[in-house]
Design a protein around this motif. Structure first.
Motif, PDB file in Angstrom:
ATOM      1  N   GLY A  36      14.562   3.777  12.818  1.00 14.89           N
ATOM      2  CA  GLY A  36      15.366   4.381  11.752  1.00 14.89           C
ATOM      3  C   GLY A  36      14.677   4.319  10.410  1.00 14.89           C
ATOM      4  N   GLY A  37      13.512   3.686  10.360  1.00  9.63           N
ATOM      5  CA  GLY A  37      12.772   3.604   9.113  1.00  9.63           C
ATOM      6  C   GLY A  37      11.707   4.671   9.062  1.00  9.63           C
ATOM      7  N   ALA A  38      11.605   5.349   7.957  1.00  7.62           N
ATOM      8  CA  ALA A  38      10.576   6.376   7.790  1.00  7.62           C
ATOM      9  C   ALA A  38       9.283   5.774   7.277  1.00  7.62           C
ATOM     10  CB  ALA A  38      11.067   7.454   6.833  1.00  7.62           C
ATOM     11  N   ILE A  39       9.315   4.512   6.909  1.00 10.15           N
ATOM     12  CA  ILE A  39       8.142   3.870   6.324  1.00 10.15           C
ATOM     13  C   ILE A  39       8.229   2.373   6.597  1.00 10.15           C
ATOM     14  CG2 ILE A  39       9.208   3.463   4.072  1.00 10.15           C
ATOM     15  CD1 ILE A  39       6.524   4.232   2.832  1.00 10.15           C
ATOM     16  N   SER A  40       7.075   1.732   6.723  1.00 15.42           N
ATOM     17  CA  SER A  40       7.036   0.291   6.967  1.00 15.42           C
ATOM     18  C   SER A  40       7.072  -0.462   5.641  1.00 15.42           C
ATOM     19  CB  SER A  40       5.781  -0.076   7.743  1.00 15.42           C
ATOM     20  OG  SER A  40       5.733   0.626   8.971  1.00 15.42           O
ATOM     21  N   GLY A  41       7.600  -1.674   5.683  1.00 14.44           N
ATOM     22  CA  GLY A  41       7.725  -2.414   4.429  1.00 14.44           C
ATOM     23  C   GLY A  41       7.784  -3.907   4.622  1.00 14.44           C
ATOM     24  N   LEU A  42       7.453  -4.636   3.557  1.00 13.94           N
ATOM     25  CA  LEU A  42       7.567  -6.085   3.518  1.00 13.94           C
ATOM     26  C   LEU A  42       8.704  -6.482   2.594  1.00 13.94           C
ATOM     27  CD1 LEU A  42       3.878  -7.374   3.135  1.00 13.94           C
ATOM     28  CD2 LEU A  42       5.215  -7.117   5.240  1.00 13.94           C
ATOM     29  N   THR A  43       9.324  -7.614   2.895  1.00 11.09           N
ATOM     30  CA  THR A  43      10.327  -8.138   1.983  1.00 11.09           C
ATOM     31  C   THR A  43       9.632  -8.660   0.725  1.00 11.09           C
ATOM     32  OG1 THR A  43      10.237 -10.376   2.903  1.00 11.09           O
ATOM     33  CG2 THR A  43      11.787  -8.816   3.923  1.00 11.09           C
ATOM     34  N   GLN A  44      10.386  -8.748  -0.341  1.00  8.60           N
ATOM     35  CA  GLN A  44       9.821  -9.268  -1.578  1.00  8.60           C
ATOM     36  C   GLN A  44       9.342 -10.712  -1.424  1.00  8.60           C
ATOM     37  OE1 GLN A  44      12.426  -8.345  -4.970  1.00  8.60           O
ATOM     38  NE2 GLN A  44      13.271  -6.644  -3.801  1.00  8.60           N
ATOM     39  N   PRO A  45      10.144 -11.621  -0.769  1.00  3.11           N
ATOM     40  CA  PRO A  45       9.656 -12.995  -0.584  1.00  3.11           C
ATOM     41  C   PRO A  45       8.374 -13.064   0.244  1.00  3.11           C
ATOM     42  CG  PRO A  45      12.023 -12.880  -0.237  1.00  3.11           C
ATOM     43  CD  PRO A  45      11.533 -11.468  -0.325  1.00  3.11           C
ATOM     44  N   ALA A  46       8.265 -12.212   1.285  1.00  3.50           N
ATOM     45  CA  ALA A  46       7.063 -12.229   2.130  1.00  3.50           C
ATOM     46  C   ALA A  46       5.837 -11.797   1.341  1.00  3.50           C
ATOM     47  CB  ALA A  46       7.264 -11.334   3.338  1.00  3.50           C
ATOM     48  N   ALA A  47       5.986 -10.765   0.520  1.00  8.69           N
ATOM     49  CA  ALA A  47       4.854 -10.303  -0.286  1.00  8.69           C
ATOM     50  C   ALA A  47       4.390 -11.388  -1.249  1.00  8.69           C
ATOM     51  CB  ALA A  47       5.244  -9.037  -1.047  1.00  8.69           C
ATOM     52  N   ARG A  48       5.345 -12.084  -1.855  1.00 10.03           N
ATOM     53  CA  ARG A  48       4.984 -13.173  -2.777  1.00 10.03           C
ATOM     54  C   ARG A  48       4.297 -14.310  -2.022  1.00 10.03           C
ATOM     55  NH1 ARG A  48      10.139 -12.034  -5.191  1.00 10.03           N
ATOM     56  NH2 ARG A  48      11.049 -13.719  -3.943  1.00 10.03           N
ATOM     57  N   GLU A  49       4.865 -14.669  -0.870  1.00  8.88           N
ATOM     58  CA  GLU A  49       4.322 -15.778  -0.090  1.00  8.88           C
ATOM     59  C   GLU A  49       2.890 -15.494   0.369  1.00  8.88           C
ATOM     60  OE1 GLU A  49       5.223 -18.109   4.130  1.00  8.88           O
ATOM     61  OE2 GLU A  49       6.540 -16.513   3.433  1.00  8.88           O
ATOM     62  N   LEU A  50       2.605 -14.244   0.690  1.00 10.06           N
ATOM     63  CA  LEU A  50       1.280 -13.864   1.163  1.00 10.06           C
ATOM     64  C   LEU A  50       0.312 -13.584   0.013  1.00 10.06           C
ATOM     65  CD1 LEU A  50       2.431 -11.486   4.043  1.00 10.06           C
ATOM     66  CD2 LEU A  50       1.271 -13.704   4.323  1.00 10.06           C
ATOM     67  N   GLY A  51       0.793 -13.701  -1.214  1.00 10.89           N
ATOM     68  CA  GLY A  51      -0.066 -13.505  -2.371  1.00 10.89           C
ATOM     69  C   GLY A  51      -0.490 -12.070  -2.587  1.00 10.89           C
ATOM     70  N   LEU A  52       0.383 -11.125  -2.216  1.00  9.11           N
ATOM     71  CA  LEU A  52       0.052  -9.708  -2.326  1.00  9.11           C
ATOM     72  C   LEU A  52       0.559  -9.143  -3.649  1.00  9.11           C
ATOM     73  CD1 LEU A  52       1.033  -8.634   1.301  1.00  9.11           C
ATOM     74  CD2 LEU A  52      -1.280  -9.048   0.412  1.00  9.11           C
ATOM     75  N   ASN A  53      -0.238  -8.287  -4.240  1.00 11.66           N
ATOM     76  CA  ASN A  53       0.159  -7.656  -5.496  1.00 11.66           C
ATOM     77  C   ASN A  53       1.268  -6.635  -5.262  1.00 11.66           C
ATOM     78  OD1 ASN A  53      -1.732  -9.079  -7.016  1.00 11.66           O
ATOM     79  ND2 ASN A  53      -3.337  -7.554  -6.627  1.00 11.66           N
ATOM     80  N   SER A  54       2.179  -6.539  -6.218  1.00 12.27           N
ATOM     81  CA  SER A  54       3.238  -5.530  -6.187  1.00 12.27           C
ATOM     82  C   SER A  54       2.879  -4.431  -7.177  1.00 12.27           C
ATOM     83  CB  SER A  54       4.588  -6.159  -6.551  1.00 12.27           C
ATOM     84  OG  SER A  54       5.591  -5.174  -6.670  1.00 12.27           O
ATOM     85  N   LEU A  55       2.795  -3.182  -6.662  1.00 16.37           N
ATOM     86  CA  LEU A  55       2.340  -2.059  -7.475  1.00 16.37           C
ATOM     87  C   LEU A  55       3.443  -1.028  -7.638  1.00 16.37           C
ATOM     88  CD1 LEU A  55      -1.086  -1.670  -5.640  1.00 16.37           C
ATOM     89  CD2 LEU A  55      -0.664  -2.928  -7.771  1.00 16.37           C
ATOM     90  N   GLU A  56       3.389  -0.283  -8.728  1.00 14.28           N
ATOM     91  CA  GLU A  56       4.373   0.769  -8.976  1.00 14.28           C
ATOM     92  C   GLU A  56       4.080   1.956  -8.069  1.00 14.28           C
ATOM     93  OE1 GLU A  56       7.728   2.466 -10.793  1.00 14.28           O
ATOM     94  OE2 GLU A  56       6.901   0.447 -11.090  1.00 14.28           O
ATOM     95  N   SER A  57       5.139   2.448  -7.373  1.00 16.82           N
ATOM     96  CA  SER A  57       4.983   3.561  -6.442  1.00 16.82           C
ATOM     97  C   SER A  57       5.563   4.839  -7.043  1.00 16.82           C
ATOM     98  CB  SER A  57       5.701   3.245  -5.124  1.00 16.82           C
ATOM     99  OG  SER A  57       5.684   4.359  -4.263  1.00 16.82           O
ATOM    100  N   ASN A  58       5.069   5.984  -6.576  1.00 14.05           N
ATOM    101  CA  ASN A  58       5.643   7.254  -7.007  1.00 14.05           C
ATOM    102  C   ASN A  58       6.709   7.756  -6.051  1.00 14.05           C
ATOM    103  OD1 ASN A  58       4.053   7.930  -4.858  1.00 14.05           O
ATOM    104  ND2 ASN A  58       2.925   9.566  -5.883  1.00 14.05           N
TER     105      ASN A  58
END
Length: 326
Positions: free
Chosen positions: A62-84
């Protein structure tokens, strides 16, 4: 289920991969097969590696796109970028952020520099702290889902039409499907004899009915006999207009579910999406927002199925003991 405005490709690496059989052969050509874990409602949690970190992603048709939760992204040390683009959750929460995974491994498939959206809201479907987000299917790759056998397999779309059910099955339901512009799978169903399109959603625990559709086509009233307000939904979102009601039948191409209990919810997604009648800025697609019906794990969990994207068909059988791969 997740709705979006715009889309990002994921696992496109599969379409160019070499497979064990030549393209001229008629049989199935498998890319990878993955042992999965199950949530309490039977949904699939897929083991993956993000960089060197092992995590679980919910497999979500049911998802058109894959995604990470906000806590998971922080825990993995991944940058959060502005999307269009915008990622809009079923409850109306919105995210406009994405991240880039240095590497992503799922079974025998590995890709570098993969974009994932940052998911809006929380993911309450599992208490496993390794659950990091969702993974959506790629329409360039066929998918076999064996819920009871806890197996997810990815295949080439190049095979003979109708030659996909290799496991033991006493009966096969062949359901026509259409793939919406955003990648959602829609199949025709009948709810109490009324025809409508249903979103095929392995990420939804309940089978859901749009409140607008319930009111207009089934004369639904919150104060009618047999209507309940689910306590768990009210605890998550006090004041929300969510209801449960039992129907007589839910049927699609040879499969009939008797006395299904559906969760009836309002469309909180459409209000968040641009309307071309007001803005003229975006072509509005017919299946944006909450669909008429979402076919969730309350119906799908006891099935074994194959999604054939090139054929535009879903092959569904009752769950059987695990079979040897082709």
């Amino acid at each position: 289920m997740r709705g979006i405005v715009g889309s990002l490709a994921l696992l496109g690496v599969l379409s160019g991969m070499a497979v064990s059989a030549s393209a001229a052969e008629c049989g199935l050509k498998r890319y990878t097969s993955i042992d999965t874990l199950a949530t309490s409602n039977g949904s699939m949690l897929v083991p993956v590696k993000i960089g060197e970190a092992e995590r679980l992603l919910l497999f979500d048709t049911g998802g058109a796109i894959s995604g990470l939760t906000q806590p998971a992204a922080r825990e993995l040390g991944l940058n959060s970028l502005e999307s269009n683009i915008e990622l809009i959750g079923i409850g109306g929460a919105v995210s406009k952020r994405y991240t880039i995974l240095p590497s992503f491994t799922m079974g025998a498939v590995e890709a570098k520099s993969v974009k994932f959206m940052i998911l809006p809201g929380n993911m309450p479907m599992s208490r496993d702290n390794r659950l990091a987000g969702t993974i959506a299917p790629n329409p360039n790759t066929d998918v076999e889902i064996d819920f009871t056998g806890r197996k997810l397999s990815l295949f080439s779309t190049e095979h003979c039409d109708g030659k996909v059910v290799y496991w033991p099955a006493t009966a096969v339901a062949v359901v026509p499907m259409r793939v919406a512009a955003l990648g959602h799978i829609l199949i025709p169903v009948k709810l109490d004899g009324k025809q409508m399109d249903a979103l095929f959603d392995t990420g939804a625990g309940d089978t859901l009915l749009n409140l607008r559709v319930a009111e207009s086509r089934f004369d639904f009233r919150p104060d009618a006999p047999g209507v309940e307000q689910p306590a768990e939904r009210l605890a998550q979102n006090p004041g929300a207009n969510a209801y449960r009601r039992r129907f007589d039948t839910l049927a699609f191409e040879g499969v009939t579910v008797t006395n299904p209990t559906l969760l009836i919810i309002p469309d909180a997604m459409s209000a968040r999406m641009p309307d071309t009648r007001r803005t003229g800025s975006l072509t509005r697609e017919p299946d944006r927002g909450l669909p008429d019906l979402i076919l969730g794990m309350s119906v799908l969990s006891k099935t074994h199925l194959y999604v054939a994207y090139k054929e535009r068909k879903v092959y569904i059988t009752a769950a059987e003991p695990a079979a040897a791969p082709p």
